[in-house]
Design an enzyme around this catalytic site. Structure first.
Site, PDB file in Angstrom:
ATOM      1  CD  GLU A 182     -22.311  49.500   0.824  1.00  0.00           C
ATOM      2  OE1 GLU A 182     -23.458  49.439   0.321  1.00  0.00           O
ATOM      3  OE2 GLU A 182     -21.829  50.554   1.288  1.00  0.00           O
ATOM      4  N   GLY A 198     -19.814  53.619  -0.079  1.00  0.00           N
ATOM      5  CA  GLY A 198     -19.187  54.682   0.712  1.00  0.00           C
ATOM      6  C   GLY A 198     -19.374  56.055   0.090  1.00  0.00           C
ATOM      7  CB  ALA A 216     -14.923  51.742   0.378  1.00  0.00           C
ATOM      8  CD  GLU A 240     -21.825  53.730   3.895  1.00  0.00           C
ATOM      9  OE1 GLU A 240     -20.723  53.468   3.357  1.00  0.00           O
ATOM     10  OE2 GLU A 240     -22.317  53.020   4.786  1.00  0.00           O
TER      11      GLU A 240
END
Ligand code: HXC
Length: 258
Positions: free
Chosen positions: A132, A109, A65, A112
């Site tokens: 993260e 992300g 992200a 993911e």
């Protein structure tokens, strides 16, 4: 439809979505996730498409992200508006198979997103990770849930707690990816797999996806029951008649996706 952060194309019955923020290693911002969701829904609604491929660049599938975007948010921003995470679940609504073709970094992300796809084909330079924790956050789009199901609790704990990356061969050994291919053959090999799926009966392809996904959400006996019902319902399709007739007549099946 025109997009700014992704590219879309079709090849036969395959829809291809290329994440396209190269300067930021395809960091996933809200615009990209909105556009990705719109492109996925559009391919899912298109009768001429049977399978969708999501890919990035040779250096990065997606490095996570967008940290610049997230750094501006506080708790009430993200909680009230569901920022960052709100449009990440669109991919779960897609009923056709989605293949992630991953080269380079698939981090946070990005990892993911790859795990939300139905299967992952990895280039030999792929690197998967959930770093993260180094930013003072935890995975937010299923990393702490899908990774242990894919690679075991021990490896998921190791990766999420130490932020270490897993290379393509380790990812294949652990079951995170279905195959590893040479980086310069990634798209070719992924398209070959997607095109094979495109030749199958679309309703049957969708039932396979639905049935395998049910195995993650149900007990074994519920899952077996669900599979049995779908199996019986395949006999209501024209394509089951064609597939079996073709075998008996020793000729290739010509499915009508009916
Ligand atoms: C924003 C990013 C980015 C990211 C890279 N860039 N990752 N920008 N968000 N996640 C940008 C860099 O700032 C840089 O921009 C350019 O991309 C190239 O990156 P470099 O760091 O210069 O490249 P390199 O040295 O090759 O290192 C590659 C890397 C590193 C190891 C992938 O970029 C990195 O560690 N990125 C962050 C990975 C990460 O922590 N991901 C998890 C994010 S949290 P400039 O302008 O300087 O050239 C997350 C939460 C998910 O994903 C929540 C889901 C809801």
């Amino acid at each position: 439809m025109s997009y700014e952060t992704i590219l879309t194309s079709t090849d036969g019955r395959v829809g291809v979505i290329t994440l396209n923020r190269p300067k930021a290693l395809n960091a996933l911002n809200d615009q990209l996730m909105d556009e990705l969701g719109a492109a996925l829904l559009s391919f899912d609604a298109d009768n001429n498409i049977s399978c969708i491929v999501i890919t990035g660049s040779e250096k990065a599938f997606a490095a996570g992200a967008d940290i610049g975007m997230m750094s501006k948010y506080n708790f009430t921003d993200v909680y009230k508006s569901d920022y960052i995470t709100k449009n990440w679940e669109t991919i779960r609504k897609i009923r056709k198979p989605v293949i992630a073709a991953v080269a380079g970094y698939a981090l946070g992300g990005g990892c993911e997103l790859a795990m939300m796809c139905d299967f992952i084909i990895a280039a030999d330079n792929a690197k998967f990770g959930q770093p993260e924790i180094k930013l003072g956050i935890i995975p937010g789009a299923g990393g702490s849930q899908r990774l242990p199901r894919a690679v075991s609790k021990s490896k998921a704990m190791d990766m999420c707690l130490t932020a270490r990356m897993m290379d393509a061969n380790e990812a294949e050994r652990a079951g995170l990816v279905s195959r590893v291919v040479a980086a310069d053959k990634l798209l070719e090999e992924t398209m070959a797999a997607a095109k094979i799926i495109g030749e199958m009966s679309l309703p049957i392809v969708m039932m396979v996806k639905e049935s395998i996904n049910a195995s993650f959400e149900s007990s074994l006996s519920e899952g077996i029951h669900f599979e049995r019902r779908l199996f019986h319902s395949t006999f209501a399709t024209e394509d089951q008649k064609e597939g079996m007739a073709a075998f008996v007549e020793k000729r290739p099946a010509k499915f009508k996706h009916q």
